[in-house]
Write a protein that holds these residues in place. Structure first.
Motif, PDB file in Angstrom:
ATOM      1  N   LEU A   4      -8.761   5.286  18.985  1.00 21.27           N
ATOM      2  CA  LEU A   4      -8.767   4.028  18.261  1.00 21.27           C
ATOM      3  C   LEU A   4      -8.112   4.191  16.909  1.00 21.27           C
ATOM      4  CD1 LEU A   4     -12.384   2.782  19.066  1.00 21.27           C
ATOM      5  CD2 LEU A   4     -10.248   1.983  20.087  1.00 21.27           C
ATOM      6  N   GLN A   5      -7.321   3.192  16.527  1.00 22.31           N
ATOM      7  CA  GLN A   5      -6.708   3.184  15.207  1.00 22.31           C
ATOM      8  C   GLN A   5      -7.753   2.760  14.174  1.00 22.31           C
ATOM      9  OE1 GLN A   5      -3.387   3.785  14.015  1.00 22.31           O
ATOM     10  NE2 GLN A   5      -4.473   3.616  12.080  1.00 22.31           N
ATOM     11  N   GLU A   6      -7.979   3.590  13.184  1.00 17.38           N
ATOM     12  CA  GLU A   6      -8.936   3.262  12.124  1.00 17.38           C
ATOM     13  C   GLU A   6      -8.175   2.839  10.884  1.00 17.38           C
ATOM     14  OE1 GLU A   6     -11.275   6.118   9.507  1.00 17.38           O
ATOM     15  OE2 GLU A   6     -12.810   5.505  10.940  1.00 17.38           O
ATOM     16  N   TYR A   7      -8.532   1.677  10.359  1.00 17.72           N
ATOM     17  CA  TYR A   7      -7.892   1.181   9.148  1.00 17.72           C
ATOM     18  C   TYR A   7      -8.837   1.328   7.968  1.00 17.72           C
ATOM     19  CZ  TYR A   7      -4.260  -0.976  12.014  1.00 17.72           C
ATOM     20  OH  TYR A   7      -3.225  -1.189  12.886  1.00 17.72           O
ATOM     21  N   LYS A   8      -8.261   1.663   6.818  1.00 21.09           N
ATOM     22  CA  LYS A   8      -9.031   1.720   5.582  1.00 21.09           C
ATOM     23  C   LYS A   8      -8.627   0.576   4.678  1.00 21.09           C
ATOM     24  CE  LYS A   8     -10.217   6.603   5.373  1.00 21.09           C
ATOM     25  NZ  LYS A   8     -10.233   7.825   4.516  1.00 21.09           N
ATOM     26  N   CYS A   9      -9.581   0.123   3.907  1.00 23.07           N
ATOM     27  CA  CYS A   9      -9.336  -0.985   2.999  1.00 23.07           C
ATOM     28  C   CYS A   9      -8.337  -0.575   1.923  1.00 23.07           C
ATOM     29  CB  CYS A   9     -10.650  -1.430   2.366  1.00 23.07           C
ATOM     30  SG  CYS A   9     -10.459  -2.728   1.128  1.00 23.07           S
ATOM     31  N   PRO A  10      -7.242  -1.323   1.767  1.00 23.00           N
ATOM     32  CA  PRO A  10      -6.275  -0.989   0.707  1.00 23.00           C
ATOM     33  C   PRO A  10      -6.846  -1.125  -0.696  1.00 23.00           C
ATOM     34  CG  PRO A  10      -5.302  -2.458   2.344  1.00 23.00           C
ATOM     35  CD  PRO A  10      -6.783  -2.421   2.615  1.00 23.00           C
ATOM     36  N   CYS A  11      -7.977  -1.864  -0.817  1.00 24.94           N
ATOM     37  CA  CYS A  11      -8.552  -2.094  -2.144  1.00 24.94           C
ATOM     38  C   CYS A  11      -9.523  -0.998  -2.561  1.00 24.94           C
ATOM     39  CB  CYS A  11      -9.258  -3.443  -2.175  1.00 24.94           C
ATOM     40  SG  CYS A  11      -8.205  -4.831  -1.715  1.00 24.94           S
ATOM     41  N   CYS A  12     -10.403  -0.581  -1.618  1.00 27.99           N
ATOM     42  CA  CYS A  12     -11.438   0.385  -1.991  1.00 27.99           C
ATOM     43  C   CYS A  12     -11.476   1.612  -1.093  1.00 27.99           C
ATOM     44  CB  CYS A  12     -12.813  -0.290  -1.993  1.00 27.99           C
ATOM     45  SG  CYS A  12     -13.424  -0.729  -0.346  1.00 27.99           S
ATOM     46  N   ASP A  13     -10.594   1.683  -0.089  1.00 31.08           N
ATOM     47  CA  ASP A  13     -10.510   2.815   0.845  1.00 31.08           C
ATOM     48  C   ASP A  13     -11.707   2.903   1.796  1.00 31.08           C
ATOM     49  OD1 ASP A  13      -8.032   3.737   0.086  1.00 31.08           O
ATOM     50  OD2 ASP A  13      -8.845   5.020  -1.497  1.00 31.08           O
ATOM     51  N   GLY A  14     -12.539   1.884   1.838  1.00 31.18           N
ATOM     52  CA  GLY A  14     -13.638   1.868   2.801  1.00 31.18           C
ATOM     53  C   GLY A  14     -13.135   1.517   4.193  1.00 31.18           C
ATOM     54  N   ARG A 173       4.309   5.596  -4.464  1.00 31.26           N
ATOM     55  CA  ARG A 173       3.595   4.373  -4.086  1.00 31.26           C
ATOM     56  C   ARG A 173       2.482   4.115  -5.101  1.00 31.26           C
ATOM     57  NH1 ARG A 173      -0.827   3.560  -0.897  1.00 31.26           N
ATOM     58  NH2 ARG A 173      -0.806   5.734  -0.242  1.00 31.26           N
ATOM     59  N   TYR A 174       2.351   2.849  -5.484  1.00 29.48           N
ATOM     60  CA  TYR A 174       1.338   2.448  -6.461  1.00 29.48           C
ATOM     61  C   TYR A 174       0.419   1.399  -5.856  1.00 29.48           C
ATOM     62  CZ  TYR A 174       4.820   4.414  -9.655  1.00 29.48           C
ATOM     63  OH  TYR A 174       5.731   5.231 -10.271  1.00 29.48           O
ATOM     64  N   LYS A 175      -0.834   1.411  -6.304  1.00 32.15           N
ATOM     65  CA  LYS A 175      -1.754   0.313  -6.042  1.00 32.15           C
ATOM     66  C   LYS A 175      -1.788  -0.556  -7.293  1.00 32.15           C
ATOM     67  CE  LYS A 175      -4.826   2.396  -2.615  1.00 32.15           C
ATOM     68  NZ  LYS A 175      -6.254   2.757  -2.307  1.00 32.15           N
ATOM     69  N   ALA A 176      -1.488  -1.835  -7.116  1.00 29.12           N
ATOM     70  CA  ALA A 176      -1.421  -2.736  -8.263  1.00 29.12           C
ATOM     71  C   ALA A 176      -2.310  -3.961  -8.023  1.00 29.12           C
ATOM     72  CB  ALA A 176       0.017  -3.178  -8.506  1.00 29.12           C
ATOM     73  N   THR A 177      -2.695  -4.587  -9.101  1.00 28.88           N
ATOM     74  CA  THR A 177      -3.511  -5.806  -9.009  1.00 28.88           C
ATOM     75  C   THR A 177      -2.971  -6.873  -9.949  1.00 28.88           C
ATOM     76  OG1 THR A 177      -5.075  -5.159 -10.760  1.00 28.88           O
ATOM     77  CG2 THR A 177      -5.589  -4.440  -8.509  1.00 28.88           C
ATOM     78  N   ARG A 178      -3.238  -8.118  -9.595  1.00 29.04           N
ATOM     79  CA  ARG A 178      -3.024  -9.252 -10.487  1.00 29.04           C
ATOM     80  C   ARG A 178      -4.334 -10.025 -10.551  1.00 29.04           C
ATOM     81  NH1 ARG A 178       2.392 -10.826  -7.966  1.00 29.04           N
ATOM     82  NH2 ARG A 178       3.954  -9.759  -9.227  1.00 29.04           N
ATOM     83  N   THR A 179      -4.744 -10.346 -11.745  1.00 26.50           N
ATOM     84  CA  THR A 179      -6.015 -11.040 -11.940  1.00 26.50           C
ATOM     85  C   THR A 179      -5.772 -12.434 -12.508  1.00 26.50           C
ATOM     86  OG1 THR A 179      -7.146  -8.936 -12.338  1.00 26.50           O
ATOM     87  CG2 THR A 179      -8.267 -10.937 -13.056  1.00 26.50           C
ATOM     88  N   SER A 193      -5.913 -10.140  -6.862  1.00 26.51           N
ATOM     89  CA  SER A 193      -5.015  -9.895  -5.724  1.00 26.51           C
ATOM     90  C   SER A 193      -4.534  -8.454  -5.776  1.00 26.51           C
ATOM     91  CB  SER A 193      -3.817 -10.853  -5.770  1.00 26.51           C
ATOM     92  OG  SER A 193      -4.257 -12.206  -5.745  1.00 26.51           O
ATOM     93  N   PHE A 194      -4.481  -7.811  -4.622  1.00 28.40           N
ATOM     94  CA  PHE A 194      -4.106  -6.401  -4.525  1.00 28.40           C
ATOM     95  C   PHE A 194      -2.729  -6.271  -3.890  1.00 28.40           C
ATOM     96  CE2 PHE A 194      -8.648  -6.574  -4.749  1.00 28.40           C
ATOM     97  CZ  PHE A 194      -9.006  -5.480  -5.524  1.00 28.40           C
ATOM     98  N   GLY A 277       4.588  -6.828 -14.426  1.00 28.68           N
ATOM     99  CA  GLY A 277       4.094  -8.087 -13.896  1.00 28.68           C
ATOM    100  C   GLY A 277       2.736  -7.987 -13.232  1.00 28.68           C
ATOM    101  N   TYR A 278       2.074  -6.836 -13.359  1.00 32.69           N
ATOM    102  CA  TYR A 278       0.766  -6.645 -12.749  1.00 32.69           C
ATOM    103  C   TYR A 278      -0.283  -6.388 -13.830  1.00 32.69           C
ATOM    104  CZ  TYR A 278       3.481  -6.052  -8.478  1.00 32.69           C
ATOM    105  OH  TYR A 278       4.345  -6.245  -7.430  1.00 32.69           O
ATOM    106  N   THR A 279      -1.538  -6.647 -13.483  1.00 36.95           N
ATOM    107  CA  THR A 279      -2.631  -6.405 -14.422  1.00 36.95           C
ATOM    108  C   THR A 279      -2.927  -4.920 -14.530  1.00 36.95           C
ATOM    109  OG1 THR A 279      -3.589  -8.542 -13.789  1.00 36.95           O
ATOM    110  CG2 THR A 279      -5.003  -7.008 -15.020  1.00 36.95           C
ATOM    111  N   THR A 280      -2.981  -4.255 -13.383  1.00 36.78           N
ATOM    112  CA  THR A 280      -3.191  -2.804 -13.356  1.00 36.78           C
ATOM    113  C   THR A 280      -2.208  -2.168 -12.381  1.00 36.78           C
ATOM    114  OG1 THR A 280      -4.839  -2.877 -11.571  1.00 36.78           O
ATOM    115  CG2 THR A 280      -5.661  -3.063 -13.843  1.00 36.78           C
TER     116      THR A 280
END
Length: 361
Positions: A4-14, A173-179, A193-194, A277-280
């Motif tokens: 089975l393909q397991e996906y992790k949350c792009p926001c928190c890795d859960g 690769r970066y993880k970015a957010t906009r609030t 938004s992630f 253009g991103y918050t973080t």
């Protein structure tokens, strides 16, 4: 048997799972929801992540030819273990690293001949003046540091450096957010938004310096950069007249780790500056590979003063080409405390005067 393909949350890795009601993938940890197409695209991006490959060709320095070292002598410090190289006219000297006398060991042998040398452009008089300027206005500096005889101990040293050239190709690769925030009559709202942001490209590094002496702190030497390597010339022993040269004890291969650290940091900072253009913005993965790599052995000019004050070592260094000066200064605690007591007495007198005026009126 398929897996089975397991996906992790792009926001928190859960770990996330498919929710039949919403027909979306949901994260039970942070509550985020994702379309399946979004996760498939994200998974493809993750597959592009790879390990860095930062390998070098380090044929730096050349062997001494017969007769080239006849006029060079090695001097050893029994206190700190330092070895310096000077010509045969060098008079009795003190170690530039700890200030103790050095003894001549004999003619230079072994090691490599530098590829290039950057000659001193600033003489001792200018170096002493820079040190005096560094002292100026420091009223809590111990008097011994202002002693003219102390200034005579400043030494001109050619410090061994390995200069690294390379083209760095990076995939980061970066993880970015906009609030976004807004309010109504009852509540304040925050929407985050992630984003998955990638940057690819190439940077060229020329003559990236890493000092080859354990007696010279890396951060101290990096503080007096840059050196104009374009002014370097093929090494000649004549340039050592009136100066000494430190004998390297860290070879080019041992310096690769430090060079890679500097290249990785500089590359990641340069690429991150293009993500706006991103918050973080947080780096998630970094893959850097090197091409056209090479190294040279160079001697670079540095004025050095090493001294001890109450059991602590203080080092001052100045770029012998540009005059850039760095160094920490000790604190005369006695003078500092007297100043505090004087300030406290002045404040007390002021408070009493104010109290008296209030009482009068």
């Amino acid at each position: 048997m398929s897996t089975l393909q397991e996906y992790k949350c792009p926001c928190c890795d859960g770990a996330i799972a498919f929710d039949p009601n919403s027909q979306k993938m949901e994260c039970p940890y942070c509550g985020s929801e994702f379309e399946m197409e979004t996760l498939v695209s994200y998974d493809k991006e993750l597959q592009n992540d790879s390990e860095s490959n930062m390998k070098w060709e380090t044929n730096a320095g050349v062997d001494w030819r017969e007769g080239e070292t006849e006029g060079l002598r090695v001097y050893h410090c029994n206190s700190c273990g330092g070895e310096i190289v000077g010509d045969d006219t060098l008079a009795a000297s003190k170690c530039p690293y700890c200030g103790n006398p050095v003894v001549m060991m004999g003619q230079l042998s072994g090691g490599l001949k530098p590829d290039i040398i950057v000659p001193f452009k600033i003489d001792k008089k200018a170096a002493k003046k820079a040190l005096v300027n560094h002292y100026t206005g420091k009223k809590f500096l111990p008097k011994v540091f202002k002693n003219e005889n102390h200034l005579e101990e400043i030494k001109g040293v050619y410090v061994p450096f390995w200069l690294f050239d390379a083209d760095a190709r990076a995939n980061i690769r970066y993880k970015a957010t906009r609030t976004r925030t807004w309010s109504d009559s009852r509540y304040d709202y925050t929407e985050t938004s992630f984003y998955n942001v990638t940057r690819q490209g190439k940077l060229g590094f020329s003559a990236l310096p890493v000092d080859g002496s354990t007696k010279m702190a890396d951060d101290l030497m990096e503080s007096i950069e840059p050196f104009d390597i374009a002014e370097g010339v093929p090494f000649q022993t004549a340039y050592l007249a009136g100066f000494v040269a430190d004998k390297y004890d860290v070879d080019s291969k041992e310096s690769i780790e430090r060079a890679n650290e500097r290249i990785k940091k500089s590359t990641e900072e340069a690429f991150e500056n293009t993500v706006d253009g991103y918050t973080t913005v947080v780096p998630a993965s970094s893959s850097i590979s090197l091409a056209n790599s090479s190294a040279k052995y160079a001697l670079l000019p540095v004025w050095i003063l090493n001294t001890d004050w109450k059991g602590q070592k203080y080092t001052f260094a100045m770029n012998g080409q540009t005059g850039k000066f760095v160094g920490d200064l000790p604190l005369d605690k006695g003078a500092y405390k007297r100043s505090l007591w004087g300030l406290a007495a002045l404040l007390s007198a002021a408070c009493l005067a104010v109290s008296y005026l209030i009482w009068l009126f």
